[in-house]
Design a protein around this motif. Structure first.
Motif, PDB file in Angstrom:
ATOM      1  N   ASN A   1       0.848  -1.190   0.309  1.00 11.62           N
ATOM      2  CA  ASN A   1       0.081   0.001  -0.123  1.00 11.62           C
ATOM      3  C   ASN A   1       0.807   1.337  -0.020  1.00 11.62           C
ATOM      4  O   ASN A   1       0.565   2.242  -0.800  1.00 11.62           O
ATOM      5  CB  ASN A   1      -1.064  -0.034   1.271  1.00 11.62           C
ATOM      6  N   LEU A   2       1.961   1.389   0.764  1.00 15.62           N
ATOM      7  CA  LEU A   2       2.904   2.463   0.752  1.00 15.62           C
ATOM      8  C   LEU A   2       3.387   2.749  -0.593  1.00 15.62           C
ATOM      9  O   LEU A   2       3.619   3.741  -1.231  1.00 15.62           O
ATOM     10  CB  LEU A   2       3.992   2.108   1.680  1.00 15.62           C
ATOM     11  N   ARG A   3       3.904   1.607  -1.324  1.00 16.70           N
ATOM     12  CA  ARG A   3       4.545   1.470  -2.498  1.00 16.70           C
ATOM     13  C   ARG A   3       3.461   2.142  -3.351  1.00 16.70           C
ATOM     14  O   ARG A   3       3.803   2.993  -4.369  1.00 16.70           O
ATOM     15  CB  ARG A   3       5.180   0.193  -2.812  1.00 16.70           C
ATOM     16  N   ALA A   4       2.262   1.661  -3.333  1.00 16.57           N
ATOM     17  CA  ALA A   4       1.338   2.022  -4.552  1.00 16.57           C
ATOM     18  C   ALA A   4       0.899   3.453  -4.328  1.00 16.57           C
ATOM     19  O   ALA A   4       0.781   4.033  -5.337  1.00 16.57           O
ATOM     20  CB  ALA A   4      -0.057   1.205  -4.228  1.00 16.57           C
ATOM     21  N   HIS A   5       1.261   4.068  -3.176  1.00 18.62           N
ATOM     22  CA  HIS A   5       1.136   5.456  -2.854  1.00 18.62           C
ATOM     23  C   HIS A   5       2.253   6.364  -3.469  1.00 18.62           C
ATOM     24  O   HIS A   5       2.219   7.739  -3.220  1.00 18.62           O
ATOM     25  CB  HIS A   5       0.108   5.622  -1.721  1.00 18.62           C
ATOM     26  N   ALA A   6       3.464   5.883  -3.406  1.00 14.71           N
ATOM     27  CA  ALA A   6       4.545   6.546  -3.513  1.00 14.71           C
ATOM     28  C   ALA A   6       4.849   7.111  -5.145  1.00 14.71           C
ATOM     29  O   ALA A   6       4.520   6.124  -6.106  1.00 14.71           O
ATOM     30  CB  ALA A   6       5.901   5.684  -3.039  1.00 14.71           C
ATOM     31  N   ASP A   7       5.606   8.197  -5.005  1.00 14.46           N
ATOM     32  CA  ASP A   7       6.148   8.497  -6.786  1.00 14.46           C
ATOM     33  C   ASP A   7       7.265   7.574  -6.804  1.00 14.46           C
ATOM     34  O   ASP A   7       7.744   7.253  -7.955  1.00 14.46           O
ATOM     35  CB  ASP A   7       6.348   9.853  -6.711  1.00 14.46           C
ATOM     36  N   ALA A   8       8.062   7.157  -5.909  1.00 15.38           N
ATOM     37  CA  ALA A   8       9.415   6.747  -6.080  1.00 15.38           C
ATOM     38  C   ALA A   8       9.678   5.838  -4.635  1.00 15.38           C
ATOM     39  O   ALA A   8       9.207   6.276  -3.719  1.00 15.38           O
ATOM     40  CB  ALA A   8      10.502   7.718  -6.526  1.00 15.38           C
ATOM     41  N   ILE A   9      10.498   4.843  -5.179  1.00 18.92           N
ATOM     42  CA  ILE A   9      11.213   3.832  -3.782  1.00 18.92           C
ATOM     43  C   ILE A   9      12.707   4.042  -4.173  1.00 18.92           C
ATOM     44  O   ILE A   9      12.993   3.658  -5.088  1.00 18.92           O
ATOM     45  CB  ILE A   9      10.737   2.546  -4.142  1.00 18.92           C
ATOM     46  N   LEU A  10      13.403   4.258  -2.995  1.00 17.25           N
ATOM     47  CA  LEU A  10      14.459   4.489  -2.972  1.00 17.25           C
ATOM     48  C   LEU A  10      15.438   3.464  -2.262  1.00 17.25           C
ATOM     49  O   LEU A  10      14.844   3.232  -0.934  1.00 17.25           O
ATOM     50  CB  LEU A  10      15.102   5.880  -2.520  1.00 17.25           C
ATOM     51  N   ILE A  11      16.518   2.777  -2.667  1.00 15.05           N
ATOM     52  CA  ILE A  11      17.387   1.887  -1.817  1.00 15.05           C
ATOM     53  C   ILE A  11      18.777   2.026  -2.334  1.00 15.05           C
ATOM     54  O   ILE A  11      19.162   2.679  -3.283  1.00 15.05           O
ATOM     55  CB  ILE A  11      17.089   0.403  -2.225  1.00 15.05           C
TER      56      ILE A  11
ATOM     57  N   ASP B   1      18.583  -7.989  -4.979  1.00  8.91           N
ATOM     58  CA  ASP B   1      18.036  -7.718  -6.343  1.00  8.91           C
ATOM     59  C   ASP B   1      16.522  -7.657  -6.510  1.00  8.91           C
ATOM     60  O   ASP B   1      16.028  -8.360  -7.038  1.00  8.91           O
ATOM     61  CB  ASP B   1      18.543  -9.261  -7.007  1.00  8.91           C
ATOM     62  N   PRO B   2      16.235  -6.648  -5.576  1.00 10.09           N
ATOM     63  CA  PRO B   2      14.812  -6.474  -5.446  1.00 10.09           C
ATOM     64  C   PRO B   2      14.248  -6.065  -6.917  1.00 10.09           C
ATOM     65  O   PRO B   2      14.816  -5.127  -7.499  1.00 10.09           O
ATOM     66  CB  PRO B   2      14.451  -5.496  -4.582  1.00 10.09           C
ATOM     67  N   SER B   3      12.815  -6.025  -6.996  1.00  9.56           N
ATOM     68  CA  SER B   3      12.232  -5.478  -8.480  1.00  9.56           C
ATOM     69  C   SER B   3      11.758  -4.123  -8.119  1.00  9.56           C
ATOM     70  O   SER B   3      11.566  -3.109  -8.922  1.00  9.56           O
ATOM     71  CB  SER B   3      11.154  -6.352  -8.972  1.00  9.56           C
ATOM     72  N   LEU B   4      11.203  -3.974  -6.757  1.00 13.26           N
ATOM     73  CA  LEU B   4      10.692  -2.659  -6.167  1.00 13.26           C
ATOM     74  C   LEU B   4       9.437  -2.447  -6.901  1.00 13.26           C
ATOM     75  O   LEU B   4       8.845  -1.223  -6.817  1.00 13.26           O
ATOM     76  CB  LEU B   4      11.718  -1.566  -6.288  1.00 13.26           C
ATOM     77  N   ARG B   5       8.886  -3.470  -7.569  1.00 15.86           N
ATOM     78  CA  ARG B   5       7.560  -3.173  -8.239  1.00 15.86           C
ATOM     79  C   ARG B   5       6.305  -3.202  -6.961  1.00 15.86           C
ATOM     80  O   ARG B   5       6.752  -3.609  -5.929  1.00 15.86           O
ATOM     81  CB  ARG B   5       7.372  -4.275  -9.166  1.00 15.86           C
TER      82      ARG B   5
ATOM     83  N   ARG C   1      12.127   3.886  -9.605  1.00 17.93           N
ATOM     84  CA  ARG C   1      13.194   3.150  -8.694  1.00 17.93           C
ATOM     85  C   ARG C   1      14.149   4.052  -8.692  1.00 17.93           C
ATOM     86  O   ARG C   1      14.579   4.415  -9.718  1.00 17.93           O
ATOM     87  CB  ARG C   1      13.335   1.768  -9.283  1.00 17.93           C
ATOM     88  N   VAL C   2      14.570   4.242  -7.502  1.00 21.05           N
ATOM     89  CA  VAL C   2      15.730   5.381  -7.280  1.00 21.05           C
ATOM     90  C   VAL C   2      16.975   4.436  -6.402  1.00 21.05           C
ATOM     91  O   VAL C   2      16.522   3.693  -5.445  1.00 21.05           O
ATOM     92  CB  VAL C   2      15.376   6.463  -6.701  1.00 21.05           C
ATOM     93  N   VAL C   3      18.003   4.007  -7.098  1.00 18.60           N
ATOM     94  CA  VAL C   3      18.990   3.495  -6.427  1.00 18.60           C
ATOM     95  C   VAL C   3      20.463   4.526  -6.435  1.00 18.60           C
ATOM     96  O   VAL C   3      20.752   4.911  -7.065  1.00 18.60           O
ATOM     97  CB  VAL C   3      19.584   2.268  -7.553  1.00 18.60           C
ATOM     98  N   VAL C   4      20.775   4.510  -4.898  1.00 19.71           N
ATOM     99  CA  VAL C   4      21.864   5.333  -4.521  1.00 19.71           C
ATOM    100  C   VAL C   4      23.162   4.693  -4.738  1.00 19.71           C
ATOM    101  O   VAL C   4      23.392   3.406  -4.076  1.00 19.71           O
ATOM    102  CB  VAL C   4      21.500   5.647  -3.134  1.00 19.71           C
TER     103      VAL C   4
END
Ligand SMILES: NC(=O)c1ccc[n+]([C@@H]2O[C@H](COP(=O)([O-])OP(=O)(O)OC[C@H]3O[C@@H](n4cnc5c(N)ncnc54)[C@H](OP(=O)(O)O)[C@@H]3O)[C@@H](O)[C@H]2O)c1
Length: 230
Positions: free
Chosen positions: A47-57, A66-70, A86-89
């Motif tokens: 639910n959090l992911r669905a409401h986010a514009d981006a996910i950062l790891i 090796d996550p898909s972050l979908r 997806r944002v990768v640092v």
């Protein structure tokens, strides 16, 4: 470097989330992935992911997990919707070529530093935010400039350290699983530099405590926040 009190540049609203063992570990020995979340917590995170514009790891998590972050829409009982960016640092360009974050299935940003020599596939948007490592205080306004207003930060330990220590977050949720991991090499929730004085501690306020299946979710807000400017 001291901790700035305010950041005039705009930044996204930042929600930090992770799952930990009761003794505060993010994974097993050496960083081996642990399945800590309960089914209820997995649904909460989707639910959090669905409401986010981006996910950062961080790139450490890319290499270990090796996550898909979908968004796993099936867990939400919904038809597939948008996938957050997806944002990768990745300060030195260590993201493996075969990593799922480079599979082109969702918009992907690699945030890197001036020291990185690496080139990424054309499907990836690369931004430079820092000289030798990625500076979170530079990166967040750049993400804001790219239209990211709601950013979820999922880890791992070094990234959580950088984000929490800069106070550039608005909410932290930790799911605590009823398991103990222990040992010397399992990553803690937060690694990074040593805290040597009380004023360097990141002070939080507990605002909610909720049972979530077999574990519980603790929600915190920073006491000395750098709030999102209006
Ligand atoms: N339980 C959970 O919720 C959860 C969630 C995510 C991850 N994890 C676990 O966390 C572990 C990985 O954590 P990790 O600490 O090794 O790696 P990480 O935090 O995912 O990534 C750290 C790396 O990011 C790069 N980086 C660039 N700029 C940075 C900055 N400003 N601050 C921090 N890092 C920066 C650095 O590599 P360069 O120097 O090469 O740039 C650094 O080594 C894995 O075991 C994974 O399973 C658990």
């Amino acid at each position: 470097m001291g901790i700035p009190n305010e950041f005039p540049a705009r930044r996204p609203a930042v929600w930090v989330n992770c799952a930990a063992s009761l003794d505060g570990r993010l994974a097993l020995a050496g960083g081996l992935r642990a399945r800590l979340s309960s089914t209820e917590d997995l649904i909460r995170v989707q639910n959090l992911r669905a409401h986010a514009d981006a996910i950062l790891i961080g790139v450490g998590t890319v290499i270990k997990d090796d996550p898909s972050l979908r968004v796993h829409w099936e867990l939400l009982g919904e038809p597939p919707g948008h996938n957050p960016t997806r944002v990768v640092v990745d300060g030195s360009g260590r993201t493996p070529e075969k990593a799922r974050v480079l599979d082109g299935s969702a918009p992907t940003i690699i945030a890197t530093s001036e020291r990185a020599q690496r080139t990424f596939p054309p499907t990836v948007h690369t931004i430079v935010a820092g000289r030798t490592q990625v500076e979170i205080a530079e990166l967040f306004p750049l993400l804001y400039g790219l239209g990211i207003r709601r950013l979820m930060v999922e880890g791992g330990a070094e990234i959580l350290s950088s984000v929490l220590r800069t106070r550039l977050f608005d909410r932290l949720t930790i799911y605590y699983a009823p398991v103990v991991v222990g040992g010397a090499t399992a990553p803690p929730i937060v690694s990074g530099p040593e805290t040597r004085a009380p004023e360097e501690e990141v002070a939080l306020e507990l605002v909610a405590l909720e049972r979530m299946g077999e574990g519980y979710v603790a929600t915190y807000i920073p006491r000395h926040a750098s709030p999102v400017p209006p």
